[in-house]
Scaffold this motif. Structure first.
Motif, PDB file in Angstrom:
ATOM      1  N   VAL A  20       9.548  10.553   0.146  1.00 58.21           N
ATOM      2  CA  VAL A  20       8.944   9.243  -0.055  1.00 58.21           C
ATOM      3  C   VAL A  20       7.424   9.290   0.076  1.00 58.21           C
ATOM      4  O   VAL A  20       6.702   8.705  -0.740  1.00 58.21           O
ATOM      5  N   TYR A  21       6.916  10.000   1.067  1.00 56.66           N
ATOM      6  CA  TYR A  21       5.460  10.026   1.251  1.00 56.66           C
ATOM      7  C   TYR A  21       4.790  11.007   0.301  1.00 56.66           C
ATOM      8  O   TYR A  21       3.648  10.792  -0.106  1.00 56.66           O
ATOM      9  N   ARG A  22       5.507  12.049  -0.081  1.00 55.70           N
ATOM     10  CA  ARG A  22       4.978  12.966  -1.092  1.00 55.70           C
ATOM     11  C   ARG A  22       4.827  12.241  -2.435  1.00 55.70           C
ATOM     12  O   ARG A  22       3.778  12.347  -3.094  1.00 55.70           O
ATOM     13  N   VAL A  23       5.851  11.486  -2.818  1.00 58.91           N
ATOM     14  CA  VAL A  23       5.807  10.746  -4.076  1.00 58.91           C
ATOM     15  C   VAL A  23       4.768   9.623  -4.006  1.00 58.91           C
ATOM     16  O   VAL A  23       4.035   9.377  -4.975  1.00 58.91           O
ATOM     17  N   LEU A  24       4.696   8.953  -2.865  1.00 56.65           N
ATOM     18  CA  LEU A  24       3.705   7.889  -2.701  1.00 56.65           C
ATOM     19  C   LEU A  24       2.299   8.436  -2.931  1.00 56.65           C
ATOM     20  O   LEU A  24       1.484   7.838  -3.658  1.00 56.65           O
ATOM     21  N   ALA A  25       1.999   9.594  -2.343  1.00 57.99           N
ATOM     22  CA  ALA A  25       0.685  10.212  -2.512  1.00 57.99           C
ATOM     23  C   ALA A  25       0.436  10.584  -3.968  1.00 57.99           C
ATOM     24  O   ALA A  25      -0.675  10.400  -4.494  1.00 57.99           O
ATOM     25  N   GLU A  26       1.473  11.093  -4.642  1.00 54.67           N
ATOM     26  CA  GLU A  26       1.319  11.476  -6.047  1.00 54.67           C
ATOM     27  C   GLU A  26       1.000  10.266  -6.924  1.00 54.67           C
ATOM     28  O   GLU A  26       0.130  10.334  -7.802  1.00 54.67           O
ATOM     29  N   VAL A  27       1.696   9.151  -6.684  1.00 51.50           N
ATOM     30  CA  VAL A  27       1.457   7.943  -7.479  1.00 51.50           C
ATOM     31  C   VAL A  27       0.046   7.417  -7.244  1.00 51.50           C
ATOM     32  O   VAL A  27      -0.647   7.002  -8.184  1.00 51.50           O
ATOM     33  N   VAL A  28      -0.390   7.445  -5.990  1.00 56.08           N
ATOM     34  CA  VAL A  28      -1.741   6.981  -5.664  1.00 56.08           C
ATOM     35  C   VAL A  28      -2.793   7.867  -6.337  1.00 56.08           C
ATOM     36  O   VAL A  28      -3.768   7.366  -6.912  1.00 56.08           O
ATOM     37  N   ARG A  29      -2.583   9.173  -6.302  1.00 57.49           N
ATOM     38  CA  ARG A  29      -3.541  10.086  -6.939  1.00 57.49           C
ATOM     39  C   ARG A  29      -3.557   9.912  -8.452  1.00 57.49           C
ATOM     40  O   ARG A  29      -4.619   9.934  -9.083  1.00 57.49           O
ATOM     41  N   GLU A  30      -2.382   9.718  -9.040  1.00 54.53           N
ATOM     42  CA  GLU A  30      -2.312   9.522 -10.484  1.00 54.53           C
ATOM     43  C   GLU A  30      -2.988   8.224 -10.913  1.00 54.53           C
ATOM     44  O   GLU A  30      -3.416   8.091 -12.065  1.00 54.53           O
ATOM     45  N   ALA A  31      -3.103   7.277  -9.966  1.00 53.56           N
ATOM     46  CA  ALA A  31      -3.795   6.020 -10.240  1.00 53.56           C
ATOM     47  C   ALA A  31      -5.310   6.153 -10.049  1.00 53.56           C
ATOM     48  O   ALA A  31      -6.038   5.164 -10.188  1.00 53.56           O
ATOM     49  N   GLY A  32      -5.753   7.363  -9.701  1.00 53.01           N
ATOM     50  CA  GLY A  32      -7.178   7.614  -9.594  1.00 53.01           C
ATOM     51  C   GLY A  32      -7.767   7.456  -8.212  1.00 53.01           C
ATOM     52  O   GLY A  32      -8.985   7.312  -8.063  1.00 53.01           O
ATOM     53  N   HIS A  33      -6.902   7.516  -7.181  1.00 54.92           N
ATOM     54  CA  HIS A  33      -7.374   7.351  -5.807  1.00 54.92           C
ATOM     55  C   HIS A  33      -7.043   8.595  -4.992  1.00 54.92           C
ATOM     56  O   HIS A  33      -6.256   9.445  -5.416  1.00 54.92           O
ATOM     57  N   ALA A  34      -7.627   8.682  -3.813  1.00 51.68           N
ATOM     58  CA  ALA A  34      -7.559   9.920  -3.047  1.00 51.68           C
ATOM     59  C   ALA A  34      -6.139  10.298  -2.638  1.00 51.68           C
ATOM     60  O   ALA A  34      -5.718  11.439  -2.801  1.00 51.68           O
ATOM     61  N   GLY A  35      -5.408   9.373  -2.056  1.00 50.50           N
ATOM     62  CA  GLY A  35      -4.054   9.682  -1.605  1.00 50.50           C
ATOM     63  C   GLY A  35      -4.030  10.783  -0.573  1.00 50.50           C
ATOM     64  O   GLY A  35      -3.086  11.581  -0.521  1.00 50.50           O
ATOM     65  N   ASP A  36      -5.077  10.842   0.283  1.00 49.08           N
ATOM     66  CA  ASP A  36      -5.145  11.907   1.273  1.00 49.08           C
ATOM     67  C   ASP A  36      -4.163  11.644   2.411  1.00 49.08           C
ATOM     68  O   ASP A  36      -3.674  10.527   2.598  1.00 49.08           O
ATOM     69  N   ASP A  37      -3.897  12.689   3.179  1.00 52.51           N
ATOM     70  CA  ASP A  37      -2.871  12.627   4.216  1.00 52.51           C
ATOM     71  C   ASP A  37      -3.169  11.548   5.253  1.00 52.51           C
ATOM     72  O   ASP A  37      -2.264  10.811   5.663  1.00 52.51           O
ATOM     73  N   ALA A  38      -4.435  11.432   5.670  1.00 53.20           N
ATOM     74  CA  ALA A  38      -4.784  10.447   6.696  1.00 53.20           C
ATOM     75  C   ALA A  38      -4.493   9.032   6.213  1.00 53.20           C
ATOM     76  O   ALA A  38      -3.983   8.191   6.967  1.00 53.20           O
ATOM     77  N   ALA A  39      -4.816   8.740   4.953  1.00 52.57           N
ATOM     78  CA  ALA A  39      -4.570   7.406   4.411  1.00 52.57           C
ATOM     79  C   ALA A  39      -3.073   7.125   4.293  1.00 52.57           C
ATOM     80  O   ALA A  39      -2.595   6.038   4.651  1.00 52.57           O
ATOM     81  N   ILE A  40      -2.332   8.114   3.801  1.00 50.42           N
ATOM     82  CA  ILE A  40      -0.886   7.939   3.650  1.00 50.42           C
ATOM     83  C   ILE A  40      -0.232   7.706   5.007  1.00 50.42           C
ATOM     84  O   ILE A  40       0.652   6.847   5.157  1.00 50.42           O
ATOM     85  N   ARG A  41      -0.651   8.439   6.030  1.00 55.55           N
ATOM     86  CA  ARG A  41      -0.042   8.332   7.360  1.00 55.55           C
ATOM     87  C   ARG A  41      -0.198   6.934   7.940  1.00 55.55           C
ATOM     88  O   ARG A  41       0.664   6.462   8.678  1.00 55.55           O
ATOM     89  N   ARG A  42      -1.289   6.257   7.613  1.00 57.33           N
ATOM     90  CA  ARG A  42      -1.489   4.895   8.139  1.00 57.33           C
ATOM     91  C   ARG A  42      -0.479   3.909   7.570  1.00 57.33           C
ATOM     92  O   ARG A  42      -0.259   2.849   8.157  1.00 57.33           O
ATOM     93  N   TRP A  43       0.135   4.259   6.428  1.00 61.72           N
ATOM     94  CA  TRP A  43       1.070   3.336   5.779  1.00 61.72           C
ATOM     95  C   TRP A  43       2.510   3.800   5.859  1.00 61.72           C
ATOM     96  O   TRP A  43       3.380   3.262   5.179  1.00 61.72           O
ATOM     97  N   MET A  44       2.777   4.789   6.705  1.00 63.11           N
ATOM     98  CA  MET A  44       4.157   5.230   6.893  1.00 63.11           C
ATOM     99  C   MET A  44       4.978   4.127   7.544  1.00 63.11           C
ATOM    100  O   MET A  44       4.585   3.578   8.561  1.00 63.11           O
TER     101      MET A  44
END
Length: 216
Positions: A20-44
């Motif tokens: 779920v978090y791997r895919v979430l990061a991929e979608v965010v990056r494909e939308a042109g945003h960083a999708g870095d680990d620190a940002a993703i972790r805040r929304w777990m």
């Protein structure tokens, strides 16, 4: 006495390989945003539409829905490649809780598009040990709002929050339990966040996993 156990899904009761978090990061990056680990972790643990809107800075509900559709499709592919399964000891623990008079309800930031196929892929012994499932979209708010816990209480006829145990693997899970004034707010170490991160949120207990809940 604990009459209701409200348990998170991914990383708490179900091992889905961190998809779920791997895919979430991929979608965010494909939308042109960083999708870095620190940002993703805040929304777990959060509602996934809320997470996508925040991580992309998108204020257009229609575009957020497009991002969510992409997330759902990619997650379905990930689950088809590596099917989710109950974490060790979880099925036995849920059955033991119910045998002791404690209702078991799953709560999740997934919507039904993700939750229903995920549960359908799991063994009947696991799903048969559940009293209900509550998704964030059904109550209009994701964690740390306590709305899903309150809905679980309503579905199981539990009025006293002191008779509720919540368990989850993220800071938002712990915050939701605290906001619901649950009698036991349990952080589990079976998911993506560390003991230090979870302790900072103020759980009443920290355990290795849901398999340990009957012992509490």
């Amino acid at each position: 006495m604990i009459r209701l156990a409200a348990l998170d899904i991914a990383g708490t009761t179900v091992d889905e390989g961190g998809a779920v978090y791997r895919v979430l990061a991929e979608v965010v990056r494909e939308a042109g945003h960083a999708g870095d680990d620190a940002a993703i972790r805040r929304w777990m643990g959060a509602d996934k539409r809320e997470a996508l809107a925040a991580l992309t800075g998108c204020g257009d509900p229609a575009h957020v829905e497009e991002l969510h559709d992409a997330f759902v499709a990619a997650l379905a592919d990930a689950y088809a490649a590596a099917p989710p399964r109950p974490l060790p000891g979880v099925t036995r623990a849920c059955a033991a809780l119910r045998a002791a008079g404690t209702a078991v309800v799953l709560t999740t930031g997934f919507d039904r598009q993700v939750t229903d196929p995920l549960l359908a892929a799991l063994p009947a012994a696991f799903t048969d040990a559940l009293d209900a499932v509550v998704c964030a979209e059904e109550v209009g708010a994701g964690r740390p709002d306590p709305a899903m816990v309150h809905r679980a209480m309503a579905l199981t006829g539990v009025e006293d929050p002191g008779a509720v145990l919540t368990a989850g693997d993220t800071v938002l899970d712990v915050q939701a339990g605290r906001n619901a004034a649950a009698g036991r707010v349990v952080a589990v170490l079976s998911g993506a966040q560390t003991r230090a991160e979870l302790l900072a949120a103020g759980p009443t207990d920290v355990v290795d996993g849901v398999a340990d809940l009957p012992g509490l």
